[in-house]
Write a protein that holds these residues in place. Structure first.
Motif, mmCIF file in Angstrom:
data_model
loop_
_atom_site.group_PDB
_atom_site.id
_atom_site.type_symbol
_atom_site.label_atom_id
_atom_site.label_comp_id
_atom_site.label_asym_id
_atom_site.label_seq_id
_atom_site.Cartn_x
_atom_site.Cartn_y
_atom_site.Cartn_z
ATOM 1 N N PRO A 237 0.802 -1.223 0.000
ATOM 2 C CA PRO A 237 0.000 0.000 0.000
ATOM 3 C C PRO A 237 0.833 1.270 0.000
ATOM 4 O O PRO A 237 0.380 2.317 -0.476
ATOM 5 C CB PRO A 237 -0.834 -0.129 1.279
ATOM 6 C CG PRO A 237 -0.051 -1.043 2.163
ATOM 7 C CD PRO A 237 0.615 -2.009 1.230
ATOM 8 N N GLY A 238 2.059 1.184 0.505
ATOM 9 C CA GLY A 238 2.909 2.360 0.548
ATOM 10 C C GLY A 238 3.179 2.924 -0.835
ATOM 11 O O GLY A 238 3.097 4.143 -1.051
ATOM 12 N N THR A 239 3.501 2.054 -1.784
ATOM 13 C CA THR A 239 3.752 2.515 -3.148
ATOM 14 C C THR A 239 2.507 3.137 -3.746
ATOM 15 O O THR A 239 2.571 4.148 -4.447
ATOM 16 C CB THR A 239 4.244 1.353 -4.030
ATOM 17 O OG1 THR A 239 5.495 0.882 -3.520
ATOM 18 C CG2 THR A 239 4.436 1.789 -5.472
ATOM 19 N N ALA A 240 1.353 2.559 -3.472
ATOM 20 C CA ALA A 240 0.106 3.101 -4.001
ATOM 21 C C ALA A 240 -0.134 4.526 -3.498
ATOM 22 O O ALA A 240 -0.504 5.417 -4.270
ATOM 23 C CB ALA A 240 -1.063 2.203 -3.611
ATOM 24 N N MET A 241 0.086 4.742 -2.216
ATOM 25 C CA MET A 241 -0.141 6.070 -1.653
ATOM 26 C C MET A 241 0.822 7.098 -2.244
ATOM 27 O O MET A 241 0.470 8.270 -2.411
ATOM 28 C CB MET A 241 0.003 6.023 -0.137
ATOM 29 C CG MET A 241 -1.061 5.192 0.561
ATOM 30 S SD MET A 241 -2.745 5.767 0.233
ATOM 31 C CE MET A 241 -2.725 7.364 1.069
ATOM 32 N N GLU A 242 2.014 6.664 -2.580
ATOM 33 C CA GLU A 242 3.001 7.580 -3.157
ATOM 34 C C GLU A 242 2.637 8.022 -4.569
ATOM 35 O O GLU A 242 3.162 9.025 -5.059
ATOM 36 C CB GLU A 242 4.377 6.912 -3.174
ATOM 37 C CG GLU A 242 4.979 6.722 -1.789
ATOM 38 C CD GLU A 242 6.202 5.824 -1.807
ATOM 39 O OE1 GLU A 242 6.588 5.378 -2.908
ATOM 40 O OE2 GLU A 242 6.759 5.556 -0.728
ATOM 41 N N GLN A 243 1.745 7.288 -5.239
ATOM 42 C CA GLN A 243 1.367 7.609 -6.610
ATOM 43 C C GLN A 243 0.262 8.645 -6.700
ATOM 44 O O GLN A 243 -0.035 9.174 -7.761
ATOM 45 C CB GLN A 243 0.916 6.339 -7.356
ATOM 46 C CG GLN A 243 1.926 5.229 -7.389
ATOM 47 C CD GLN A 243 3.291 5.700 -7.818
ATOM 48 O OE1 GLN A 243 3.449 6.244 -8.908
ATOM 49 N NE2 GLN A 243 4.274 5.520 -6.952
ATOM 50 N N SER B 241 -5.934 13.501 -5.868
ATOM 51 C CA SER B 241 -7.184 12.818 -5.527
ATOM 52 C C SER B 241 -7.503 12.832 -4.036
ATOM 53 O O SER B 241 -8.667 12.742 -3.647
ATOM 54 C CB SER B 241 -7.131 11.358 -6.006
ATOM 55 O OG SER B 241 -6.952 11.307 -7.397
ATOM 56 N N PHE B 242 -6.475 12.946 -3.211
ATOM 57 C CA PHE B 242 -6.670 12.822 -1.765
ATOM 58 C C PHE B 242 -6.639 14.212 -1.128
ATOM 59 O O PHE B 242 -5.628 14.909 -1.166
ATOM 60 C CB PHE B 242 -5.566 11.938 -1.182
ATOM 61 C CG PHE B 242 -5.754 11.566 0.266
ATOM 62 C CD1 PHE B 242 -7.024 11.463 0.826
ATOM 63 C CD2 PHE B 242 -4.654 11.327 1.078
ATOM 64 C CE1 PHE B 242 -7.197 11.121 2.162
ATOM 65 C CE2 PHE B 242 -4.817 10.974 2.414
ATOM 66 C CZ PHE B 242 -6.094 10.879 2.951
#
Length: 359
Positions: A329-335, A339-340
């Motif tokens: 999930p860490g890589t996903a959040m970095e992308q 949106s957030f």
């Protein structure tokens, strides 16, 4: 088609028992792995054109979230049959999760060596919660594999990395499922390559079905490595492999000789993709296809897009997605780009402004 039971999918060993080295004396340890979906990906196909059909084999929907479960049901079942009390593996993450889950399921003690600081938290959390004894070494995966290999030869503990022949026997069932769904083998099979066991296992499965006339042809096997960890592309060991795709951060593949044989027999190729190309495919799969895979999985799609000009017209292509996106999930959040939104007032007007509706 594989054998089914009235209560649903029985797991790989029962479904494909005729193709696996098991007997009535084998204590089957299963979490009902396999039977993962083959999903059409039209957005990716449109990038290639030429009336090409593209599917992804989403093995991230196995019980522990990766393709490793396919081999581990076999490895643990056979270890239990042999009377082993404990198993050991080196891992970049997914093997550790699968080994721990299946070992505990079978009543064996799991021991895992990982490279310190180079395992995604989702995978490490799994191994720990499953109850594995996890040892993080000051070294990379290749060094960890050398250690566990030596330990299995010295102590009464069974190695369950892909050097264990039963691992590849279990993993070959993914090829069976592809043919069972498509009705034939694909023209190309694109797959991420780290330790090179999975590409070897797929080829073994396709050949078994071809020899029984359940497939009319064999696919071209297209293996893709991260550019910073591409020994099969470079033709030499990489002593300090580097890539954000930690699952394939391997510089000395244990199954190198077998993988090179697959390339020769299938008239296939090994190619490298950069981390930027992997991330672009990773985002595309999620945002345009609704499929969340771990970064290493996206190497297969990144590679396909990189060589798209060489895909034959009207071809059927299958890209293997080896792991679930929730593994990292860490890589996903970095992308995330825009949106957030955090700290927004709990007011309708403020929310409407952010999402661009209303006056």
């Amino acid at each position: 088609m594989p054998t089914q039971r009235a209560n649903g999918w029985p797991g790989l060993i029962e479904a494909y028992r005729a193709y696996l080295p098991v007997s009535d004396q084998t204590p089957v340890v299963t979490l009902h792995e396999g039977n993962t979906p083959l999903i059409s990906v039209p957005a990716i196909a449109s990038e290639i054109g030429k009336n090409v059909k593209v599917f992804v084999k989403y093995d991230g929907l196995n019980p522990t979230g990766s393709f490793k479960d396919r081999g581990m049901t076999m490895a643990i079942s056979k270890a239990k049959e042999a009377g082993s009390a404990a198993v050991i593996c080196a891992s970049t993450g997914n093997t550790s999760a699968a080994a721990a889950a299946y070992a505990q399921r079978g009543g064996l003690k799991p021991v895992v060596l990982i490279p310190d600081g180079y395992v995604a938290m989702g995978k490490l959390a799994q191994a720990l919660l499953y109850g594995a004894k996890v040892v993080a070494i000051q070294g990379n995966f290749d060094q960890a594999l050398e250690i566990v290999r030596a330990m299995s030869e010295t102590y009464p503990i069974t190695l369950v990395n892909s050097l264990n022949p039963y691992r590849l026997e279990g993993q070959k069932t993914a090829a069976f499922e592809v043919v069972d769904v498509l009705g034939d083998a694909p023209d190309w099979l694109c797959i991420p390559v780290g330790n090179a066991g999975n590409i070897t296992a797929y080829w073994r499965g396709f050949k078994a079905y071809f020899q029984e006339n359940r497939a009319s042809h064999l696919p071209k096997m297209m293996g893709f490595q991260a550019a910073g960890a591409a020994p099969l592309v470079l033709g030499t060991r990489v002593y300090e492999p580097e890539t954000l795709a930690t699952a394939i951060r391997i510089g000395n593949p244990a199954n190198e000789a077998l993988a090179l044989q697959v390339r020769e027999e299938s008239q296939g190729e090994f190619n490298a993709v950069t981390d930027a190309e992997i991330l672009a495919a990773y985002r595309m799969l999620a945002a345009q296809e609704g499929i969340f895979c771990e970064p290493a999985s996206a190497a297969s799609v990144a590679g396909l897009l990189k060589v798209k000009d060489r895909v034959p017209a009207n071809a059927t292509v299958v890209c293997v997605l080896t792991g679930n996106g929730l593994k990292d999930p860490g890589t996903a959040m970095e992308q995330d780009g825009q949106s957030f939104h955090q700290g927004v007032p709990a007011q309708m007007d403020a929310i409407a402004e952010i999402i661009g509706i209303g006056s």
